[in-house]
Design a protein around this motif. Structure first.
Motif, mmCIF file in Angstrom:
data_model
loop_
_atom_site.group_PDB
_atom_site.id
_atom_site.type_symbol
_atom_site.label_atom_id
_atom_site.label_comp_id
_atom_site.label_asym_id
_atom_site.label_seq_id
_atom_site.Cartn_x
_atom_site.Cartn_y
_atom_site.Cartn_z
ATOM 1 N N ARG A 1 0.832 -1.208 0.000
ATOM 2 C CA ARG A 1 0.000 0.000 0.000
ATOM 3 C C ARG A 1 0.867 1.259 0.000
ATOM 4 O O ARG A 1 0.500 2.278 -0.586
ATOM 5 N N THR A 2 2.050 1.153 0.635
ATOM 6 C CA THR A 2 2.941 2.310 0.725
ATOM 7 C C THR A 2 3.832 2.452 -0.504
ATOM 8 O O THR A 2 3.968 3.542 -1.067
ATOM 9 N N VAL A 3 4.456 1.333 -0.919
ATOM 10 C CA VAL A 3 5.472 1.418 -1.978
ATOM 11 C C VAL A 3 4.906 1.267 -3.383
ATOM 12 O O VAL A 3 5.543 1.686 -4.357
ATOM 13 N N LEU A 4 3.712 0.663 -3.504
ATOM 14 C CA LEU A 4 3.109 0.475 -4.822
ATOM 15 C C LEU A 4 1.588 0.651 -4.703
ATOM 16 O O LEU A 4 0.817 -0.292 -4.887
ATOM 17 N N PRO A 5 1.157 1.872 -4.374
ATOM 18 C CA PRO A 5 -0.262 2.102 -4.075
ATOM 19 C C PRO A 5 -1.212 1.818 -5.235
ATOM 20 O O PRO A 5 -2.397 1.580 -5.026
ATOM 21 N N GLU A 6 -0.698 1.847 -6.470
ATOM 22 C CA GLU A 6 -1.568 1.579 -7.621
ATOM 23 C C GLU A 6 -1.905 0.093 -7.770
ATOM 24 O O GLU A 6 -2.796 -0.274 -8.547
#
Length: 213
Positions: free
Chosen positions: A82-87
């Motif tokens: 969720r933090t490093v790859l929110p997409e």
């Protein structure tokens, strides 16, 4: 079909990452999802520690994660994604339909939670729905989670119960968690009281059954 149109069709496919430690299950899921015209399994991992690095490399649209994986749980990986790859949307797919797991998955930012005994058509539809911004949750599990209530254990109580597995002594737990032995005893006593059990073994068992650990 021309090469250009072929490339266009490929680029429009939903890219899926699979995290599943059972090779046969992982292979079957990859095969079945690969039969969907609009989906492509771009990465597969069997270890929880590999999820985030693999996702950053493969850039999937949806990460399909099991919970209980070697090295690191799918729930922990979901929170980092969720933090490093929110997409990237996260869909939890697990054998263990425990109410506490559902709550933790939602807190970690997962977009969906399904158990593994459903048909692949339902899974494919769920992948499309979470990609479209919907939240997909197994109805029976949602009802169970509402009736079960929130996790009564604090983070430290969960840590101590988890560390108490396999017959670890209070001294062992204290060393592992960098706590005093008296603090460990207090956390264990509190966890036993909150789970209405008689000892730390029963407390840990009850917590796991409810998905609190």
């Amino acid at each position: 079909m021309t090469d250009a149109s072929g490339e266009s069709a490929a680029s429009s496919r939903v890219k899926v990452l699979l995290a599943e430690d059972q090779g046969m299950m992982r292979g079957a899921l990859a095969l079945l999802l690969g039969l969907e015209d609009d989906m492509e399994v771009v990465a597969q991992v069997s270890d929880g520690e590999a999820i985030v690095a693999t996702a950053l490399d493969a850039r999937p649209d949806v990460a399909l994660l099991d919970i209980e994986l070697p090295g690191r749980s799918g729930l922990d990986a979901a929170a980092e994604l969720r933090t490093v790859l929110p997409e990237c949307r996260v869909l939890i797919l697990t054998t263990f339909g425990r109410p506490g797991y559902l709550r933790r998955a939602m807190e970690a930012g997962a977009s969906g939670f399904l158990v593994k005994d459903g048909p692949v058509e339902e899974l494919a539809a769920a992948i499309r729905r979470v990609l479209a911004g919907e939240r997909v949750i197994d109805p029976a599990l949602a009802a169970a989670a509402l009736s079960a209530g929130p996790n009564p254990l604090t983070t430290r109580e969960r840590d101590v119960l988890t560390a108490s597995a396999d017959g670890a002594t209070v001294a062992d737990i204290a060393t592992k968690l960098h706590l005093s032995e008296s603090t460990v005893r207090n956390y264990l006593s509190s966890a036993i009281g909150k789970t209405s059990t008689r000892n730390r073994t029963e407390a840990a068992r009850t917590a796991r059954t409810n998905g609190w650990l």
